[in-house]
Design a protein around this motif. Sequence first.
Motif, PDB file in Angstrom:
ATOM      1  N   ASN A  67       0.807  -1.224   0.000  1.00 23.58           N
ATOM      2  CA  ASN A  67       0.000   0.000   0.000  1.00 23.58           C
ATOM      3  C   ASN A  67       0.843   1.279   0.000  1.00 23.58           C
ATOM      4  O   ASN A  67       0.410   2.315   0.515  1.00 23.58           O
ATOM      5  N   ALA A  68       2.035   1.223  -0.570  1.00 22.76           N
ATOM      6  CA  ALA A  68       2.881   2.409  -0.626  1.00 22.76           C
ATOM      7  C   ALA A  68       2.392   3.357  -1.725  1.00 22.76           C
ATOM      8  O   ALA A  68       1.826   2.936  -2.738  1.00 22.76           O
ATOM      9  N   LEU A 154      13.287   4.924  -1.140  1.00 21.19           N
ATOM     10  CA  LEU A 154      14.431   5.196  -0.270  1.00 21.19           C
ATOM     11  C   LEU A 154      14.460   6.681   0.094  1.00 21.19           C
ATOM     12  O   LEU A 154      14.431   7.546  -0.765  1.00 21.19           O
ATOM     13  N   GLY A 155      14.504   6.952   1.405  1.00 22.15           N
ATOM     14  CA  GLY A 155      14.490   8.327   1.877  1.00 22.15           C
ATOM     15  C   GLY A 155      13.219   8.702   2.599  1.00 22.15           C
ATOM     16  O   GLY A 155      13.172   9.695   3.314  1.00 22.15           O
ATOM     17  N   GLY A 156      12.131   7.927   2.378  1.00 18.88           N
ATOM     18  CA  GLY A 156      10.893   8.173   3.112  1.00 18.88           C
ATOM     19  C   GLY A 156      10.036   9.250   2.488  1.00 18.88           C
ATOM     20  O   GLY A 156       9.936   9.367   1.262  1.00 18.88           O
ATOM     21  N   LEU A 204      -1.962   7.814  14.670  1.00 16.08           N
ATOM     22  CA  LEU A 204      -0.533   7.693  14.953  1.00 16.08           C
ATOM     23  C   LEU A 204      -0.159   6.225  15.102  1.00 16.08           C
ATOM     24  O   LEU A 204      -0.891   5.442  15.715  1.00 16.08           O
ATOM     25  N   ARG A 205       1.000   5.852  14.550  1.00 15.36           N
ATOM     26  CA  ARG A 205       1.459   4.460  14.620  1.00 15.36           C
ATOM     27  C   ARG A 205       2.900   4.425  15.096  1.00 15.36           C
ATOM     28  O   ARG A 205       3.683   5.348  14.842  1.00 15.36           O
ATOM     29  N   ASN A 210       5.880   0.249  12.220  1.00 18.08           N
ATOM     30  CA  ASN A 210       5.349   0.824  10.978  1.00 18.08           C
ATOM     31  C   ASN A 210       6.358   1.851  10.436  1.00 18.08           C
ATOM     32  O   ASN A 210       6.089   3.053  10.407  1.00 18.08           O
ATOM     33  N   PRO A 211       7.529   1.382   9.984  1.00 19.50           N
ATOM     34  CA  PRO A 211       8.621   2.311   9.657  1.00 19.50           C
ATOM     35  C   PRO A 211       8.376   3.179   8.425  1.00 19.50           C
ATOM     36  O   PRO A 211       9.043   4.196   8.262  1.00 19.50           O
ATOM     37  N   PHE A 212       7.440   2.817   7.563  1.00 23.58           N
ATOM     38  CA  PHE A 212       7.228   3.566   6.322  1.00 23.58           C
ATOM     39  C   PHE A 212       5.951   4.410   6.359  1.00 23.58           C
ATOM     40  O   PHE A 212       5.628   5.087   5.393  1.00 23.58           O
TER      41      PHE A 212
END
Length: 431
Positions: A67-68, A154-156, A204-205, A210-212
Amino acid sequence: MYWQRGSCHSCRPWALLLGSVGSFFAAGCLAAATTSNWTFNADLTLKESFDSNVYLQDTKPNPTIPNAAQPFQQSLVTAVTPKVGFAFKPGPQFNVAGSYAPEVVTYHAEPTESHVAHRLGLLFNGRLDKVVWQMQNTFTYIDGSKEGLTFGALGGAPAIGGIPIRDRREALIYRNSFGAFHQHGDWFFRPAVSSYIHDFRTELRDPVTNPFYQNYVDRNDFNLGVDGGYQIVKDGHLFLGYRYGWQHEPPLPNRDVDYSNFYNRALLGFEGRLCDTLKMNLFIGPDWRDYAHHTPVGFKDHQIKLYLDGSVVFTPTKADTVTLTLKRFEQPAFGTPSAYEDITYEIAARHQFNDRFYAGAGFKAYGGDWEPPVRRDDWIFTTSASAGCTLAPHFSAELVYTYDWADSLVPNTPGREFTRHLVALSAKYSF
C-alpha cells in the motif's frame, strides 16, 4: 472523512455547506436592512485543476512494502468555495469583521485525497485615543482522511514532509495575533502576542512496527513581547523588539523523544515606507533556544538561531508591483519529533495592463534544514505564471500554472525528490 462520487455520503457535505451559507446570507441581509453599521458580502469560486503528481513521488516504492504511495499519480481536481463575510463598524473604538469559506475539494482519480477545508476568520480592531489595536484570528478545520500515507521509496516522505499531502488530512489549525500601537510623537511602543496551534487528527502508529508510515505530530507556538521604535522617515519606523516564547511538541506512541523548547528572541526591524515606491517590513535577530531534556543523543539542547521575517514591495509604476519575501525560523517538525529551520526566499511580479487584465510570474525557493541527528536537508523550487481578467462587474477569472521540483541534499534519498505540474483555472462571482 472522504467520499465517493455518486454515494449518499458525498451529498452530505454539499447539503450542509449550502444550508449554512444560505442561512448566514439570509441573516446578513435581514440585519443589513435594520442598521447601517453592518455590511455583508458573499462570493462563489469554482476552480478546476490538473495535478500531475498527487503523492509527490517520482520513484517507485520497494515492492515488498504494501500500500505504498505510487509515483506520478495524476488527477483532475474540482474545488468549490462559497464565501460569506461581514463587517460591523459602530465607531472608531471597536470594529469587527469576519468571513467563513468552506472549500469542497474533489480528487476525481484519487478519492481518498478529497476533503473539505472550513476556514473562518475574525478581525477585531479599533482606536482608543492614540492607541491603535488589532487582533487577528484564523481557524481552519480540514475534514479529510484520518490516515497518513505509506512511503516506500528510499528516503521516506517527500521533501519537507509533503505539505500538500498533509493539508488534505484531518486537522484543526488556529492562529492568533494581537498588537497595540502606542504613538508618542516620533516614538512608538507596542505590546505583541501571537499563538499557533496545529492539532492533527490522523492515526498515529509506532515507527518501529510501521517504519514507512507517515505520522503527523501536533505542534504549538506561543509568544509575547514588546516593540519600541522611532520614526526615521515620514511613513517608516525603525524599532527594537523582544519575544519570549514556547514551542510544544508531543512524542510519538511508545516514545519519549520530543523537541519542545523555550526561546528568547531579540529583534531589529523596520516597517513602513522608505519612499513612495518602496515599502518594507523586516524583523531580524537571534533566537536563544533551550530545548526540553527529551531530545536524542547528538542533539544540542542550547542553540542560537537566526530569525528572519521580511517583505519588500516595490512599485516602480502604477501598473507594476514586485514583492520579495524572506523568512527563516526554527520550529518542531510535523512528520516526526525533530526540529528544523524553515526557509523561504520568494520573488513575485505582477503587471496590470488595464482595469480588466493582469499577468504575473514568480519564483520560490523553500527549504527545510533539519538538526542532527536527523539527516534531512530539502529544497523545493517553484516557478509560477498567472493571468487574470475581470469579465464583468461581479465576475472574474484566473489561470495559474506552477512547476515544482524538489532536491534532497542528502545522498541516496530519491523518495524525497519529485517534480509536479499544477494547472488551475478558476472563476469567481461576487454577489
